[in-house]
Design a protein around this motif. Structure first.
Motif, PDB file in Angstrom:
ATOM      1  N   THR A 190      55.904  48.153  42.612  1.00 22.37           N
ATOM      2  CA  THR A 190      56.873  48.622  43.591  1.00 22.37           C
ATOM      3  C   THR A 190      57.816  49.612  42.929  1.00 22.37           C
ATOM      4  O   THR A 190      58.329  49.359  41.846  1.00 22.37           O
ATOM      5  CB  THR A 190      57.692  47.444  44.154  1.00 22.37           C
ATOM      6  OG1 THR A 190      56.793  46.470  44.657  1.00 22.37           O
ATOM      7  CG2 THR A 190      58.618  47.904  45.263  1.00 22.37           C
ATOM      8  N   LYS A 218      54.817  51.090  47.434  1.00 18.90           N
ATOM      9  CA  LYS A 218      54.259  49.818  46.968  1.00 18.90           C
ATOM     10  C   LYS A 218      52.749  49.944  46.930  1.00 18.90           C
ATOM     11  O   LYS A 218      52.148  50.444  47.874  1.00 18.90           O
ATOM     12  CB  LYS A 218      54.677  48.703  47.910  1.00 18.90           C
ATOM     13  CG  LYS A 218      54.207  47.327  47.470  1.00 18.90           C
ATOM     14  CD  LYS A 218      54.564  46.259  48.478  1.00 18.90           C
ATOM     15  CE  LYS A 218      55.998  45.859  48.282  1.00 18.90           C
ATOM     16  NZ  LYS A 218      56.363  44.657  49.067  1.00 18.90           N
ATOM     17  N   THR A 276      46.402  39.089  42.733  1.00 18.52           N
ATOM     18  CA  THR A 276      46.898  40.437  42.991  1.00 18.52           C
ATOM     19  C   THR A 276      48.022  40.795  42.031  1.00 18.52           C
ATOM     20  O   THR A 276      48.715  39.927  41.508  1.00 18.52           O
ATOM     21  CB  THR A 276      47.433  40.575  44.428  1.00 18.52           C
ATOM     22  OG1 THR A 276      48.502  39.656  44.622  1.00 18.52           O
ATOM     23  CG2 THR A 276      46.348  40.333  45.451  1.00 18.52           C
ATOM     24  N   THR A 301      51.203  43.644  42.220  1.00 13.43           N
ATOM     25  CA  THR A 301      51.880  44.605  43.083  1.00 13.43           C
ATOM     26  C   THR A 301      52.878  45.410  42.267  1.00 13.43           C
ATOM     27  O   THR A 301      53.705  44.850  41.552  1.00 13.43           O
ATOM     28  CB  THR A 301      52.608  43.889  44.234  1.00 13.43           C
ATOM     29  OG1 THR A 301      51.639  43.149  44.992  1.00 13.43           O
ATOM     30  CG2 THR A 301      53.301  44.890  45.145  1.00 13.43           C
ATOM     31  N   THR A 347      49.273  47.523  45.816  1.00 14.47           N
ATOM     32  CA  THR A 347      48.759  46.222  45.410  1.00 14.47           C
ATOM     33  C   THR A 347      47.301  46.363  45.001  1.00 14.47           C
ATOM     34  O   THR A 347      46.511  47.005  45.698  1.00 14.47           O
ATOM     35  CB  THR A 347      48.893  45.200  46.559  1.00 14.47           C
ATOM     36  OG1 THR A 347      50.284  45.064  46.883  1.00 14.47           O
ATOM     37  CG2 THR A 347      48.348  43.848  46.161  1.00 14.47           C
TER      38      THR A 347
END
Length: 70
Positions: free
Chosen positions: A55, A60, A51, A53, A62
């Motif tokens: 932010t 957020k 994954t 991610t 993912t």
């Protein structure tokens, strides 16, 4: 390379991926910026999933990637 354009929140952002996924740059200032994802060779003998991610402030997102074995 994986390409997708997405605008998130307007705060400063960061990005992080699993150890075999490199995200460049790993951070940015406000506004729209591009990141490059690089994927290390998969010598595990099996498909693997990782994954990344992104932010930015309270936002957020993912993304999940599956890589075939070499």
């Amino acid at each position: 390379p994986y390409r997708r354009q997405r605008q998130m929140c307007k705060e400063t952002g960061t990005a992080a991926g699993d150890e075999w996924i490199t995200v460049e740059p790993a951070g940015g200032s406000r506004g729209i910026f591009a990141v490059r994802l690089s994927f290390g060779a998969n010598g595990t003998g099996s498909p693997r999933t990782g994954t990344v991610t992104f932010t930015a402030g309270s936002c957020k997102e993912t993304y999940t990637f599956t890589q075939k074995a070499e």
